[in-house]
Design a protein around this motif. Structure first.
Motif, PDB file in Angstrom:
ATOM      1  N   ILE A  79       0.845  -1.200   0.000  1.00 38.44           N
ATOM      2  CA  ILE A  79       0.000   0.000   0.000  1.00 38.44           C
ATOM      3  C   ILE A  79       0.879   1.248   0.000  1.00 38.44           C
ATOM      4  O   ILE A  79       0.659   2.180  -0.766  1.00 38.44           O
ATOM      5  CB  ILE A  79      -0.942   0.021   1.234  1.00 38.44           C
ATOM      6  CG1 ILE A  79      -2.040  -1.038   1.068  1.00 38.44           C
ATOM      7  CG2 ILE A  79      -1.555   1.400   1.427  1.00 38.44           C
ATOM      8  CD1 ILE A  79      -3.167  -0.911   2.068  1.00 38.44           C
ATOM      9  N   LEU A  80       1.900   1.264   0.854  1.00 37.85           N
ATOM     10  CA  LEU A  80       2.751   2.445   0.944  1.00 37.85           C
ATOM     11  C   LEU A  80       3.520   2.663  -0.356  1.00 37.85           C
ATOM     12  O   LEU A  80       3.622   3.786  -0.851  1.00 37.85           O
ATOM     13  CB  LEU A  80       3.710   2.333   2.125  1.00 37.85           C
ATOM     14  CG  LEU A  80       3.049   2.299   3.503  1.00 37.85           C
ATOM     15  CD1 LEU A  80       4.091   2.447   4.606  1.00 37.85           C
ATOM     16  CD2 LEU A  80       1.998   3.386   3.661  1.00 37.85           C
TER      17      LEU A  80
ATOM     18  N   LEU B  89       2.692   1.757  -3.387  1.00 36.30           N
ATOM     19  CA  LEU B  89       1.766   2.257  -4.414  1.00 36.30           C
ATOM     20  C   LEU B  89       1.520   3.747  -4.232  1.00 36.30           C
ATOM     21  O   LEU B  89       1.299   4.468  -5.189  1.00 36.30           O
ATOM     22  CB  LEU B  89       0.427   1.514  -4.335  1.00 36.30           C
ATOM     23  CG  LEU B  89       0.316   0.241  -5.149  1.00 36.30           C
ATOM     24  CD1 LEU B  89      -1.034  -0.414  -4.898  1.00 36.30           C
ATOM     25  CD2 LEU B  89       0.471   0.510  -6.642  1.00 36.30           C
ATOM     26  N   ALA B  90       1.563   4.210  -2.980  1.00 34.18           N
ATOM     27  CA  ALA B  90       1.315   5.627  -2.718  1.00 34.18           C
ATOM     28  C   ALA B  90       2.604   6.442  -2.768  1.00 34.18           C
ATOM     29  O   ALA B  90       2.589   7.626  -2.481  1.00 34.18           O
ATOM     30  CB  ALA B  90       0.647   5.799  -1.355  1.00 34.18           C
ATOM     31  N   GLY B  91       3.729   5.795  -3.122  1.00 31.41           N
ATOM     32  CA  GLY B  91       4.968   6.546  -3.216  1.00 31.41           C
ATOM     33  C   GLY B  91       5.597   6.829  -1.869  1.00 31.41           C
ATOM     34  O   GLY B  91       6.144   7.895  -1.641  1.00 31.41           O
ATOM     35  N   VAL B  92       5.510   5.876  -0.960  1.00 28.64           N
ATOM     36  CA  VAL B  92       6.169   6.001   0.330  1.00 28.64           C
ATOM     37  C   VAL B  92       7.155   4.846   0.417  1.00 28.64           C
ATOM     38  O   VAL B  92       6.788   3.703   0.176  1.00 28.64           O
ATOM     39  CB  VAL B  92       5.150   5.913   1.485  1.00 28.64           C
ATOM     40  CG1 VAL B  92       5.851   5.995   2.824  1.00 28.64           C
ATOM     41  CG2 VAL B  92       4.106   7.007   1.365  1.00 28.64           C
TER      42      VAL B  92
ATOM     43  N   ARG C 193       9.720  10.092   1.902  1.00 22.85           N
ATOM     44  CA  ARG C 193       8.795  10.542   0.865  1.00 22.85           C
ATOM     45  C   ARG C 193       9.397  11.548  -0.097  1.00 22.85           C
ATOM     46  O   ARG C 193       8.985  11.630  -1.251  1.00 22.85           O
ATOM     47  CB  ARG C 193       7.574  11.189   1.521  1.00 22.85           C
ATOM     48  CG  ARG C 193       6.843  10.241   2.441  1.00 22.85           C
ATOM     49  CD  ARG C 193       5.600  10.894   2.967  1.00 22.85           C
ATOM     50  NE  ARG C 193       5.109  10.233   4.165  1.00 22.85           N
ATOM     51  CZ  ARG C 193       4.139  10.720   4.928  1.00 22.85           C
ATOM     52  NH1 ARG C 193       3.559  11.874   4.611  1.00 22.85           N
ATOM     53  NH2 ARG C 193       3.735  10.063   5.991  1.00 22.85           N
TER      54      ARG C 193
ATOM     55  N   TRP D 196      10.762  10.474  -3.592  1.00 21.93           N
ATOM     56  CA  TRP D 196       9.735  10.104  -4.552  1.00 21.93           C
ATOM     57  C   TRP D 196       9.008  11.348  -5.056  1.00 21.93           C
ATOM     58  O   TRP D 196       8.681  11.449  -6.230  1.00 21.93           O
ATOM     59  CB  TRP D 196       8.747   9.135  -3.900  1.00 21.93           C
ATOM     60  CG  TRP D 196       7.972   8.379  -4.898  1.00 21.93           C
ATOM     61  CD1 TRP D 196       8.355   7.233  -5.525  1.00 21.93           C
ATOM     62  CD2 TRP D 196       6.692   8.726  -5.412  1.00 21.93           C
ATOM     63  NE1 TRP D 196       7.392   6.842  -6.404  1.00 21.93           N
ATOM     64  CE2 TRP D 196       6.351   7.741  -6.361  1.00 21.93           C
ATOM     65  CE3 TRP D 196       5.798   9.753  -5.181  1.00 21.93           C
ATOM     66  CZ2 TRP D 196       5.168   7.750  -7.065  1.00 21.93           C
ATOM     67  CZ3 TRP D 196       4.607   9.769  -5.887  1.00 21.93           C
ATOM     68  CH2 TRP D 196       4.305   8.779  -6.816  1.00 21.93           C
ATOM     69  N   LEU D 197       8.779  12.303  -4.176  1.00 24.31           N
ATOM     70  CA  LEU D 197       8.153  13.559  -4.614  1.00 24.31           C
ATOM     71  C   LEU D 197       9.072  14.297  -5.578  1.00 24.31           C
ATOM     72  O   LEU D 197       8.601  14.953  -6.507  1.00 24.31           O
ATOM     73  CB  LEU D 197       7.835  14.450  -3.404  1.00 24.31           C
ATOM     74  CG  LEU D 197       6.681  13.986  -2.516  1.00 24.31           C
ATOM     75  CD1 LEU D 197       6.539  14.910  -1.316  1.00 24.31           C
ATOM     76  CD2 LEU D 197       5.368  13.956  -3.297  1.00 24.31           C
TER      77      LEU D 197
END
Lengths: 458, 458
Positions: free
Chosen positions: B267-268, B270-273, B290, B293-294
């Protein structure tokens, strides 16, 4: 014995030609020879395309293997079709081989008429037991439990209890824990089978009994069942009635399936896919499960579009603000999604009331402030370069900095705040958060960018 | 006995004042009186803010409860600090109470120097065992297994085997399955403890032995361990060496923890964590996990921005295309995320080589075509209304229809194709897919919208 996938691949090479030619009897002979596990036979059944071949394969197998393989197949329409294609007496024979929770799951897949037909073909007592289990919602402790268990009385000696286990155990699959009850069948506790064997035969069960860290009533949601069994490392957890009387037990393997299913549900819900969609479902099911959410998203995106429309004058004058919009929207959306995923997961793995209360929202605000200034400065530097090169307004970098920073802070706040509030009101935080968060960041981000733009760049 | 959270909340009311006042000795007395489960004691420990109070509470508890509570605490820095704050002889006493896999996990948390100090305080033989376990990567079968198990020889009678279980069982926690080995300690199979008790005492173990559907070598990844144990409903799975000799066993409770951890990771990711981030970690850990990835996302968003920049002329002339951009980007991103989540989950739950091969990519293309035309027509109707009302170009609805439709089709394709390809090349499909998919839909979507716009609306 197989060491994972490599040996399975060799087996597959031998099975595939028979599978593809639909030579069901040879297939049955071969997989008996290979002593395949019921889970592997279930895959083979699923790999056969038509219901008739599946039914033929099941008929060629011993009832014990056939029934276990049926129980291991994925729940859903395919399995219901297969069960419907078998003769009622064959179905009854297979169901007889299964623990009652698996049998009830199979019957639960069927249309009411098919289910009634099959229940009528079963011995009266078994049918009554299954009807009892079928009353419970599938996604509760009652829907997961089996009534087949081994229970002894507290006043027995260990030796008497072992004899009792020998008597009851022949009817029960996979018992690891012996339940201890009083004369009213009220649960007193458990004794692990290993402890019972280690004990002196003359010692009393009442001296061996261990308190159960958790007992469930039949209406407890399956997600909670999974959480408790995993928290207390229980191989088997008792389900009791209102007076504390023992109704059944739920074992770890059912709970592992629940944990996997609940987590699939969380991932899909976060991505805006309804939990009705099966991961291997067909395209029409996917359209039905996803279109409503996309429709909601079209409405929220239109709200973001109208912000741009309202600032039409600014966009017309300072057209390159349109090029910055994707950056504002993308960074806001991604920061929000990060905060959301961590918060949703934190809620899902919550340890209950004794957990340390720390403030997720304050943390995400801080993370947003730091990430926002870092990325804002970077983007502003790029904007400064572009402004120099293409002779754009020299105040552009400041607009970019504050719009990006502000949006990332709001995104972090929303990503933590919205699921926390939804959870407090009893709404699954995974299901609706993502719509709210991205809508909010789009609306706020565009308003900030175009608002700042109309003040400083017009 | 507690029925879930409500009774825990009452207990909490009694504990909280003591907890907040840091009155550790009274706290210890009260939780012994309440017979709290080690998992609950672990929560209490985590709820105490400073390491000194935690250590004081541990010292006030019986060693068995204290060690189990330590093992149930979340892995990480806090636990390592606590262990470091205890006297080495106390730590050694607590580690002695634990199964070797839990003891090794605790030592694995520590700095190398602290670990060496504690290993030196342990009996020589125990220290050697733990050093053996510590060699394995934490996220492999070797890192999960305990060497403490009950094994009997195939040529024994059931009666002899039960005696042997009585002899070995006192040293072993939670044994549900008896392993059967030959004189070289090569694994022959297993006998569930229940079967051994049911059997006639004169029957041979070799007649009772069941084939193990799966054996693992110590280097198998924990994710695969979880998949196999869940697939075959195993309460305990053996780990063997290269010659097939029995090294240890992994039990269901460790595997449940692994399944939960792996799914959090999915889950993380997929959310970019990054998977380094702990769900309850502090803000600085979150920034570190994070921000990279940002940053990647800032670059990809800039690519989308440059598409808009390239079509600057069109945007300047037809400014209201900027208002349609959020709709195109939002719908593309969401359709892509839906396809991605379903595909990633499908890969994670893959049943291995016998699974029916169906074409995820073709399905997602079809879903995209259908969802795309439905939403495209809806958005075009809205655009037609807006064009009438605000006297915009009458060809706008056609541009909106085809841009939205096209982007949703591409999004569905990319959402299924990219994770499938990454998986085939051995890359975790959850980790990088989301960047690729949203970048592609933004780039394609804006190009299509502005390209069509420059042809039909200029």
């Amino acid at each position: 014995m197989s060491n994972g996938t490599s040996e399975m691949e060799i087996i597959q090479e031998r099975l595939r030609p028979l599978l593809e030619a639909g030579r069901v009897e040879e297939l049955a002979a071969l997989l008996l020879e290979l002593e395949l596990h019921p889970s592997d036979v279930a895959d083979l059944l699923e790999a056969l395309d038509d219901t008739e071949s599946q039914a033929a394969l099941l008929r060629s197998l011993p009832a014990e293997l056939a029934s276990d393989a049926l129980a291991e197949m994925e729940e859903g329409d395919d399995r219901a079709d297969l069960l419907g294609a078998l003769e009622p007496h064959k179905t009854a024979e297979l169901l007889n081989e299964l623990p009652d929770d698996d049998a009830a799951d199979l019957i639960g897949d069927l249309e009411p008429l098919d289910a009634a037909r099959i229940l009528a073909a079963l011995p009266l007592e078994d049918a009554a037991d299954l009807r009892g289990l079928l009353q419970y919602d599938e996604e509760t402790a009652g829907g997961l439990m089996t009534t087949e268990l081994v229970a002894v009385r507290a006043e027995m000696t260990a030796g008497e209890a072992v004899d009792e286990v020998r008597r009851q155990g022949r009817e029960v699959e996979d018992f690891y824990v012996i339940f201890v009850v009083d004369e009213q069948r009220v649960l007193q506790g458990t004794v692990p089978l290993g402890e019972l064997i280690l004990a002196d035969t003359e010692s009393l069960v009442s001296d061996l009994v261990q308190e159960v860290p958790v007992t469930l009533t039949a209406d407890v949601d399956q997600e909670e069942v999974g959480r408790l069994l995993s928290r207390y490392n229980l191989v088997s957890v008792p389900v009791v009635g209102l007076r504390g009387e023992l109704l059944g037990r739920i074992t770890f393997d059912d709970v592992i399936d629940v944990i996997e299913a609940e987590q699939t549900e969380d991932i899909l819900r976060l991505a805006g896919v309804s939990d009705e969609e099966e991961v291997r479902g067909d395209w029409w099911e996917s359209v039905q499960s996803r279109l409503p959410w996309l429709f909601v998203n079209l409405l929220t995106a239109s709200a973001a579009a109208s912000v741009v429309f309202i600032f039409g004058n600014t966009v017309e004058e300072v057209w390159y603000l349109a090029a910055i919009m994707p950056i504002i929207a993308g960074m806001g959306g991604n920061s929000g999604t990060q905060a959301l995923a961590v918060t949703v997961r934190r809620i899902a793995l919550s340890d209950g009331p004794l957990e340390r209360k720390s403030d997720a929202v304050a943390k995400e605000l801080l993370v947003g402030l730091v990430n926002g200034i870092a990325l804002g400065l970077l983007a502003a530097a790029a904007a400064w370069g572009a402004a120099e090169w293409f002779s754009l307004d020299p105040q552009l970098p400041f607009v970019v900095l504050f719009a990006l920073w502000g949006n990332i802070v709001v995104a972090g706040f929303a990503g933590a705040f919205i699921p926390t509030v939804l959870h407090r009101f009893g709404v699954d935080p995974a299901v609706a958060s993502s719509v709210f968060v991205t809508t909010l960041t789009d609306l706020f981000g565009f308003s900030l960018l175009l608002g700042l733009g109309s003040v400083f760049l017009l």
